[in-house]
Scaffold this motif. Structure first.
Motif, PDB file in Angstrom:
ATOM      1  N   GLY A 151      37.828  36.589  38.303  1.00  0.00           N
ATOM      2  CA  GLY A 151      36.844  35.564  37.952  1.00  0.00           C
ATOM      3  C   GLY A 151      36.714  35.288  36.477  1.00  0.00           C
ATOM      4  N   LYS A 152      37.748  35.619  35.712  1.00  0.00           N
ATOM      5  CA  LYS A 152      37.715  35.394  34.265  1.00  0.00           C
ATOM      6  C   LYS A 152      38.976  34.632  33.867  1.00  0.00           C
ATOM      7  CE  LYS A 152      35.199  39.756  33.708  1.00  0.00           C
ATOM      8  NZ  LYS A 152      35.174  41.094  33.062  1.00  0.00           N
ATOM      9  N   ARG A 153      39.348  34.697  32.605  1.00  0.00           N
ATOM     10  CA  ARG A 153      40.550  34.033  32.115  1.00  0.00           C
ATOM     11  C   ARG A 153      41.071  34.785  30.908  1.00  0.00           C
ATOM     12  NH1 ARG A 153      39.058  31.741  27.378  1.00  0.00           N
ATOM     13  NH2 ARG A 153      36.911  30.972  27.140  1.00  0.00           N
ATOM     14  N   LEU A 154      42.317  34.501  30.538  1.00  0.00           N
ATOM     15  CA  LEU A 154      42.859  35.052  29.314  1.00  0.00           C
ATOM     16  C   LEU A 154      42.156  34.397  28.126  1.00  0.00           C
ATOM     17  CD1 LEU A 154      45.121  37.147  28.805  1.00  0.00           C
ATOM     18  CD2 LEU A 154      46.645  35.239  28.305  1.00  0.00           C
ATOM     19  N   CYS A 155      41.904  35.155  27.087  1.00  0.00           N
ATOM     20  CA  CYS A 155      41.242  34.614  25.895  1.00  0.00           C
ATOM     21  C   CYS A 155      42.217  33.798  25.050  1.00  0.00           C
ATOM     22  CB  CYS A 155      40.707  35.737  25.017  1.00  0.00           C
ATOM     23  SG  CYS A 155      39.604  36.901  25.820  1.00  0.00           S
ATOM     24  N   ASP A 156      41.704  32.785  24.366  1.00  0.00           N
ATOM     25  CA  ASP A 156      42.445  32.143  23.288  1.00  0.00           C
ATOM     26  C   ASP A 156      42.405  33.045  22.059  1.00  0.00           C
ATOM     27  OD1 ASP A 156      43.124  29.846  24.714  1.00  0.00           O
ATOM     28  OD2 ASP A 156      41.331  28.755  24.070  1.00  0.00           O
ATOM     29  N   PHE A 320      45.682  44.099  27.666  1.00  0.00           N
ATOM     30  CA  PHE A 320      44.966  42.827  27.555  1.00  0.00           C
ATOM     31  C   PHE A 320      43.487  43.065  27.804  1.00  0.00           C
ATOM     32  CE2 PHE A 320      45.722  43.418  31.996  1.00  0.00           C
ATOM     33  CZ  PHE A 320      44.728  42.738  32.684  1.00  0.00           C
ATOM     34  N   ARG A 321      42.696  42.068  27.517  1.00  0.00           N
ATOM     35  CA  ARG A 321      41.308  41.986  27.968  1.00  0.00           C
ATOM     36  C   ARG A 321      41.044  40.530  28.315  1.00  0.00           C
ATOM     37  NH1 ARG A 321      37.730  44.712  23.922  1.00  0.00           N
ATOM     38  NH2 ARG A 321      39.650  45.557  23.010  1.00  0.00           N
ATOM     39  N   CYS A 322      39.980  40.279  29.032  1.00  0.00           N
ATOM     40  CA  CYS A 322      39.695  38.941  29.543  1.00  0.00           C
ATOM     41  C   CYS A 322      38.481  38.322  28.858  1.00  0.00           C
ATOM     42  CB  CYS A 322      39.420  38.981  31.046  1.00  0.00           C
ATOM     43  SG  CYS A 322      40.714  39.747  32.045  1.00  0.00           S
ATOM     44  N   CYS A 323      38.422  37.007  28.936  1.00  0.00           N
ATOM     45  CA  CYS A 323      37.239  36.244  28.532  1.00  0.00           C
ATOM     46  C   CYS A 323      36.656  35.527  29.763  1.00  0.00           C
ATOM     47  CB  CYS A 323      37.600  35.210  27.471  1.00  0.00           C
ATOM     48  SG  CYS A 323      37.783  35.872  25.788  1.00  0.00           S
ATOM     49  N   LYS A 324      35.460  35.005  29.594  1.00  0.00           N
ATOM     50  CA  LYS A 324      34.800  34.310  30.698  1.00  0.00           C
ATOM     51  C   LYS A 324      33.956  33.187  30.125  1.00  0.00           C
ATOM     52  CE  LYS A 324      31.471  35.200  34.452  1.00  0.00           C
ATOM     53  NZ  LYS A 324      30.583  36.236  35.036  1.00  0.00           N
ATOM     54  N   THR A 325      34.232  31.955  30.552  1.00  0.00           N
ATOM     55  CA  THR A 325      33.420  30.825  30.136  1.00  0.00           C
ATOM     56  C   THR A 325      32.116  30.846  30.924  1.00  0.00           C
ATOM     57  OG1 THR A 325      35.418  29.529  29.685  1.00  0.00           O
ATOM     58  CG2 THR A 325      33.352  28.313  29.936  1.00  0.00           C
TER      59      THR A 325
END
Length: 327
Positions: A151-156, A320-325
């Motif tokens: 439920g997240k995304r790769l960070c920019d 890696f780590r994830c981001c979430k909008t």
């Protein structure tokens, strides 16, 4: 007197320790990891099925090859270093803002409050559970797929950099320059005079998880010769950014997305994505300072591919780590 029941997180720590002590296979160690992910982050069976499938297609993703990996610290040692143990990492306000445990809102404290954040980032390298070993041997494509599965995304790149430097600034990708090398050079020139690290304005040894060493057999980067000799995440409480993000120096380097055009920005909702950007340093940096690792530094186009390329790079110290909008 009845024995005290362990929390799900604490139980996961002990399972991780047991897997190391018992010499389990990668598949067996990953089963422990999957149990932790489901319990700590409350993932659904469908989410876990997707995560499992990504791991199984790879055959290498995990916390390192158990046969040769020698971690310099146990999960129990990590817990003992943090006041309050596992609960010492909890932040109720961040959880309300981000909607998940162990995430930090990204914003600019000079102009904004945490509640103004539009994006959150994992406080720890994946699996984003304190006092667990980071997942490595993952390709950029697989990292993006795992983030999406939970439920997240790769960070920019600029989001990771803002998390480290202590202030999220607007994107600065210089799309008109035409090449990764030109964009990198312009970016580093812009921020080079004000470089900082997550823990302060001067580089220091002994602050982060960077005093481990390569396996003696590691001449190149093979799975059967290079141990992922990482520390448990969060085991160096001083290696934390002003926004509360851990281990952006030391431990595992991290895949991020470097967009080459506006329609490749993960932060703008794109699933096309740009090229790989490897952020941070890794677990030997106190012994061998292989390259700069200040917060907003952008690396050369090492092992460069599109993020979603099936041939994107993986190795024993790359996670890696994830981001979430967020709304």
């Amino acid at each position: 007197m009845k024995p005290r029941r362990l929390s799900l997180v604490a139980a996961g720590f002990l399972f991780s320790l047991a897997s190391v002590m018992n010499g389990e296979t990668l598949q067996e160690a990953n089963e422990t990891l999957f149990s932790q992910l489901a319990n700590v982050h409350r993932l659904t069976s469908a989410q876990m099925q997707e995560v499992r499938a990504i791991f199984q297609r790879s055959g290498y993703i995990g916390q390192g090859n158990p046969r040769i990996t020698k971690h310099p610290m146990t999960p129990q040692d990590c817990q003992a270093r943090v006041p309050g143990g596992a609960s010492g990492y909890e932040n109720a306000q961040n959880r309300r803002i981000c909607g998940d445990r162990y995430m930090a809102p990204l914003y600019d404290p000079r102009r904004e409050k945490p509640s103004d954040a539009k994006v959150c980032i994992d406080q720890f390298e994946f699996p984003n559970i304190p006092c667990t070993y980071p997942v490595v041997w993952v390709k950029a494509r697989e990292a993006a797929e795992i983030c999406a599965a939970v439920g997240k995304r790769l960070c920019d790149a600029h989001e990771w950099e803002g998390a480290c430097a202590g202030a999220l600034e607007p994107p600065d990708y210089r799309f008109g320059l035409g090449s990764v090398a030109a964009m990198q050079k312009a970016h580093n020139a812009q921020y080079g005079a004000s470089k900082n690290w997550a823990y302060g304005n001067a580089y220091q040894r002994g602050i982060c998880a960077a005093a481990s060493q390569k396996s003696a057999s590691c001449g190149g980067g093979g799975f059967n010769s290079c141990g992922s000799n990482t520390y448990p995440t969060g085991s160096f409480p001083g290696c934390k950014s002003p926004l509360g993000v851990y281990d952006q120096h030391g431990n595992a380097a991290e895949h991020m997305n470097l967009p080459l055009s506006p329609d490749q920005m993960a932060s703008a909702g794109s699933r096309t994505l740009g090229v790989t950007e490897m952020k941070g340093s890794w677990f030997i940096f106190d012994r061998y300072y292989a390259h700069p690792d200040w917060c907003r530094w952008r690396a050369p186009y090492w092992h460069g591919t599109r993020v979603m390329s099936p041939s994107s790079h993986a190795n024993y110290h790359l996670g890696f780590r994830c981001c979430k909008t967020i709304d």
